[in-house]
Design a protein around this motif. Structure first.
Motif, PDB file in Angstrom:
ATOM      1  N   MET A   1       6.554   1.562   6.665  1.00  0.00           N
ATOM      2  CA  MET A   1       5.329   1.657   7.465  1.00  0.00           C
ATOM      3  C   MET A   1       4.224   0.821   6.842  1.00  0.00           C
ATOM      4  SD  MET A   1       4.417   3.425  10.231  1.00  0.00           S
ATOM      5  CE  MET A   1       2.880   3.019  11.077  1.00  0.00           C
ATOM      6  N   SER A   2       3.457   0.173   7.684  1.00  0.00           N
ATOM      7  CA  SER A   2       2.329  -0.639   7.223  1.00  0.00           C
ATOM      8  C   SER A   2       1.086   0.231   7.034  1.00  0.00           C
ATOM      9  CB  SER A   2       2.060  -1.754   8.236  1.00  0.00           C
ATOM     10  OG  SER A   2       1.878  -1.219   9.524  1.00  0.00           O
ATOM     11  N   PRO A   3      -0.002  -0.326   6.438  1.00  0.00           N
ATOM     12  CA  PRO A   3      -1.236   0.438   6.263  1.00  0.00           C
ATOM     13  C   PRO A   3      -1.726   0.993   7.607  1.00  0.00           C
ATOM     14  CG  PRO A   3      -1.341  -1.574   4.994  1.00  0.00           C
ATOM     15  CD  PRO A   3      -0.095  -1.664   5.851  1.00  0.00           C
ATOM     16  N   PRO A   4      -2.366   2.206   7.528  1.00  0.00           N
ATOM     17  CA  PRO A   4      -3.081   2.739   6.379  1.00  0.00           C
ATOM     18  C   PRO A   4      -2.270   3.474   5.332  1.00  0.00           C
ATOM     19  CG  PRO A   4      -3.393   4.160   8.266  1.00  0.00           C
ATOM     20  CD  PRO A   4      -2.645   2.975   8.770  1.00  0.00           C
ATOM     21  N   THR A   5      -0.958   3.615   5.493  1.00  0.00           N
ATOM     22  CA  THR A   5      -0.214   4.159   4.372  1.00  0.00           C
ATOM     23  C   THR A   5       0.109   3.054   3.381  1.00  0.00           C
ATOM     24  OG1 THR A   5       1.685   5.462   3.666  1.00  0.00           O
ATOM     25  CG2 THR A   5       2.061   3.897   5.450  1.00  0.00           C
ATOM     26  N   SER A   6       0.122   3.412   2.109  1.00  0.00           N
ATOM     27  CA  SER A   6       0.529   2.473   1.064  1.00  0.00           C
ATOM     28  C   SER A   6       2.024   2.538   0.812  1.00  0.00           C
ATOM     29  CB  SER A   6      -0.219   2.789  -0.234  1.00  0.00           C
ATOM     30  OG  SER A   6       0.131   4.089  -0.710  1.00  0.00           O
ATOM     31  N   GLY A   7       2.703   3.515   1.455  1.00  0.00           N
ATOM     32  CA  GLY A   7       4.094   3.767   1.138  1.00  0.00           C
ATOM     33  C   GLY A   7       5.023   2.607   1.402  1.00  0.00           C
ATOM     34  N   GLY A   8       4.907   1.987   2.581  1.00  0.00           N
ATOM     35  CA  GLY A   8       5.805   0.885   2.898  1.00  0.00           C
ATOM     36  C   GLY A   8       5.662  -0.264   1.933  1.00  0.00           C
ATOM     37  N   VAL A   9       4.422  -0.635   1.602  1.00  0.00           N
ATOM     38  CA  VAL A   9       4.184  -1.738   0.663  1.00  0.00           C
ATOM     39  C   VAL A   9       4.735  -1.392  -0.710  1.00  0.00           C
ATOM     40  CG1 VAL A   9       2.413  -3.089  -0.523  1.00  0.00           C
ATOM     41  CG2 VAL A   9       2.162  -2.566   1.909  1.00  0.00           C
ATOM     42  N   ALA A  10       4.410  -0.198  -1.212  1.00  0.00           N
ATOM     43  CA  ALA A  10       4.795   0.160  -2.581  1.00  0.00           C
ATOM     44  C   ALA A  10       6.310   0.273  -2.727  1.00  0.00           C
ATOM     45  CB  ALA A  10       4.112   1.461  -2.993  1.00  0.00           C
ATOM     46  N   VAL A  11       6.983   0.875  -1.744  1.00  0.00           N
ATOM     47  CA  VAL A  11       8.446   0.959  -1.808  1.00  0.00           C
ATOM     48  C   VAL A  11       9.052  -0.436  -1.855  1.00  0.00           C
ATOM     49  CG1 VAL A  11      10.512   1.593  -0.493  1.00  0.00           C
ATOM     50  CG2 VAL A  11       8.662   3.248  -0.761  1.00  0.00           C
ATOM     51  N   LEU A  12       8.584  -1.326  -0.980  1.00  0.00           N
ATOM     52  CA  LEU A  12       9.117  -2.686  -0.956  1.00  0.00           C
ATOM     53  C   LEU A  12       8.779  -3.442  -2.237  1.00  0.00           C
ATOM     54  CD1 LEU A  12       8.371  -3.650   2.752  1.00  0.00           C
ATOM     55  CD2 LEU A  12      10.630  -3.359   1.720  1.00  0.00           C
ATOM     56  N   GLN A  13       7.601  -3.219  -2.796  1.00  0.00           N
ATOM     57  CA  GLN A  13       7.252  -3.878  -4.052  1.00  0.00           C
ATOM     58  C   GLN A  13       8.152  -3.418  -5.188  1.00  0.00           C
ATOM     59  OE1 GLN A  13       2.903  -3.473  -4.743  1.00  0.00           O
ATOM     60  NE2 GLN A  13       2.915  -5.694  -4.562  1.00  0.00           N
ATOM     61  N   ILE A  14       8.320  -2.118  -5.329  1.00  0.00           N
ATOM     62  CA  ILE A  14       9.151  -1.597  -6.423  1.00  0.00           C
ATOM     63  C   ILE A  14      10.570  -2.133  -6.308  1.00  0.00           C
ATOM     64  CG2 ILE A  14      10.165   0.489  -7.415  1.00  0.00           C
ATOM     65  CD1 ILE A  14       7.580   1.957  -6.529  1.00  0.00           C
ATOM     66  N   MET A  15      11.125  -2.087  -5.101  1.00  0.00           N
ATOM     67  CA  MET A  15      12.503  -2.549  -4.940  1.00  0.00           C
ATOM     68  C   MET A  15      12.591  -4.060  -5.079  1.00  0.00           C
ATOM     69  SD  MET A  15      13.967   0.127  -2.101  1.00  0.00           S
ATOM     70  CE  MET A  15      15.664  -0.184  -2.578  1.00  0.00           C
TER      71      MET A  15
END
Length: 564
Positions: A278-292
């Protein structure tokens, strides 16, 4: 009356029988066609009922969520919000729906500042009307249903209405959270519902009926989401918020004007797979993709999944992702978020190069990108719920919903609790003269960590739907499960049950009572500051494999997997 008593008894017996099932029977499931996994057996059964009636994945998800709001009200409900990812088997489209709450139009950057201009105490801000944002769940579900629903809107409400009227047994987890909460009794309506006449928390197994919730759902079933966002229900919500001891700014105009949004899903590669979030306003999609994306630069499959080296690499990548998250991520309708740069493979390789195998980096700094905001402290309040559904046509839903902290604002109206999502904003609007990206602004959506995720195999076919509750730790929980399946070939149940390690750019968190506790000395020798703590995820996963669908439900909570 006798018939009603028999129905109540049958519902209670069903509930209690589910709680005493073996963990394996509750959690793991296989089906070649359709499947539901969610945080409560009664909610899962509602979803299965819709699939049996020929409903779509979205139909089932709506029915599941409406029951969750009844039987797991501490985590989610119609007084809160959600993010939903949908995969359409015909055509392969991935659609992202944003039902995040918004700040009232009368709110400003000083919403959570005291008279001295300092940040309020967190719990002083949470309890009462000040923390309540405009609920977005129902508008979002209606938007998704308009495109992907097969059954009539009203039919999806039947299981929740039936349970609310006939009664259900309080689950052990709900009972434990009622007993542990310090603030729930401050609202007379919540006190009357969750506590005995003597003021004692109602224990597990207590029959609970909620005719007010049934009436609210009946109105929404007949009148659509408009019946919630205008008229008598909206007026009562606003009266509750504005009349609370810690009054809020929510108005009927805020409710009437609320819009759910369709966003663009964020997708990136991991090995041969495509991972979408999911894109912002959640940070979850970005952070998961960054970590992986960072971890893709290391060979993981040959490492012990619960060994010190794997934990070290995971938590160092997480540290870097959280540094970027806290600086750049916020509602992209208000803040220019450099998404393309944050997810650029070259940038992620540069970030991964900062990870040393034999030592911990100093506190991670965000990358040098445009639009950087000031770094602000935040409070991690694990809560929320996650559900996944795959229907017989192959459509999939991964949805995370929340009222924020357990029991939200502690305000109850018309049978449901109101969220405290506004405390997901930064309390401080600026630091050292620099604006914080996640500051309060009128109509803005607070940053979230919710991480509904879809994964596709090397041929582009649907492979995994996953996600978890858990506050800011949601990101780590989700990555942990995905790595278990993609790197170490764990089945979904093994992946959701594996021990958790996480880092929010601070101490390395190790799950209490797990095998990871034994890694403390080894991790400390690398420079980790470790903290052993409870890490109550609520992961739910469905994976399509060669033999059909496999599901997993987190044994830390009360969820199950079931199929029609």
């Amino acid at each position: 009356m006798l018939l009603l008593r028999r129905r109540v008894f049958s519902a209670l017996l069903l509930t209690l029988s589910i709680w005493v099932m073996s963990p394996a029977a509750q959690a793991e499931g296989r089906s070649p066609e359709a499947m539901v996994a969610a945080a409560n057996p009664l909610a899962v059964e509602a979803g299965v009922e819709m699939l049996r009636a020929g409903g779509s994945a979205v139909d089932a998800a709506i029915a599941v969520q409406l029951v969750l709001g009844l039987v797991e009200p501490q985590s989610s409900g119609i007084g809160g919000g959600a993010f939903l990812l949908h995969y359409g088997a015909e055509g392969g489209a991935i659609q992202a729906y944003d039902g995040r709450e918004t700040a009232p139009m009368a709110a400003g950057p000083d919403l959570f500042l005291d008279e001295q201009g300092q940040a309020m105490d967190f719990w002083e801000a949470v309890v009462g009307g000040r923390s309540v944002g405009t609920p977005g769940l129902l508008r979002m579900l209606e938007l998704a249903h308009e495109t992907h629903g097969k059954l009539p809107w009203g039919a999806l409400f039947a299981p929740a209405i039936r349970l609310a009227e006939e009664g259900f047994a309080i689950s052990p987890r709900l009972a434990g959270q009622i007993a542990a909460d310090e603030y729930l009794q401050t609202d007379p309506t919540a006190r009357a519902y969750f506590y005995t006449a003597e003021g004692a928390p109602k224990p597990a197994g207590t029959p609970l009926r909620n005719p007010d919730y049934a009436e609210s759902l009946r109105r929404i079933a007949e009148g659509g989401a408009n019946a919630f966002y205008s008229g008598a229900i909206a007026a009562d919500i606003v009266a509750k918020v504005q009349g609370a001891e810690n009054p809020g700014l929510l108005s009927e105009a805020d409710l009437t004007a609320y819009e759910a949004k369709e966003r663009t899903a964020l997708c990136g590669s991991y090995r041969a797979y495509e991972v979408c979030g999911m894109s912002p306003p959640t940070s979850g999609g970005v952070a998961v993709l960054q970590i992986m994306g960072m971890l893709e630069n290391f060979e993981l499959s040959g490492l012990a999944p619960d060994g010190a080296e794997a934990v070290h690499l995971l938590t160092e990548a997480s540290r870097l992702a959280f540094a970027d998250r806290n600086a750049y991520l916020a509602d992209s309708d208000f803040v220019a978020v450099p998404l393309e740069r944050l997810l650029d493979p070259t940038y992620l390789r540069q970030r991964a190069a900062l990870i040393q195998r034999d030592a911990v980096m100093d506190k991670a700094e965000p990358g040098r990108l445009p639009q950087r905001g000031a770094l602000a402290p935040e409070v991690d309040t694990p809560s929320t719920s996650h559900l996944v559904v795959v229907d017989a046509a192959g459509n999939a839903v991964s949805m995370t919903s929340s009222v924020e902290s357990a029991f939200g604002s502690r305000l109850m109206v018309r049978g449901f609790l109101l969220n405290n999502q506004l405390t997901d904003f930064s309390f401080l609007p600026e630091i050292d003269g620099k604006e914080v990206a996640n500051r309060v602004e009128p109509g803005k959506r607070p940053r979230s960590s919710m991480s509904p995720t879809l994964v596709f195999d090397p041929e582009g076919a649907f492979h995994i739907a996953a996600g978890s509750p858990g506050g800011a730790r949601i990101i780590g929980y989700t990555v942990n499960a995905l790595l278990g399946m993609l790197e170490w070939d764990l089945d979904p149940q093994e992946a959701v049950a594996r021990a958790h390690a996480a880092n929010l750019n601070g101490p390395t968190l190790l799950e209490a009572g797990s095998a990871l506790e034994a890694l403390e000395d080894e991790l400390q020798a690398l420079g980790h500051e470790t903290r052993v703590t409870g890490m109550t995820s609520g992961l739910h996963v469905i994976r399509r494999g060669a033999d059909g669908l496999e599901g997993g439900a987190d044994p830390r909570r009360e969820g199950i997997v079931a199929q029609p």
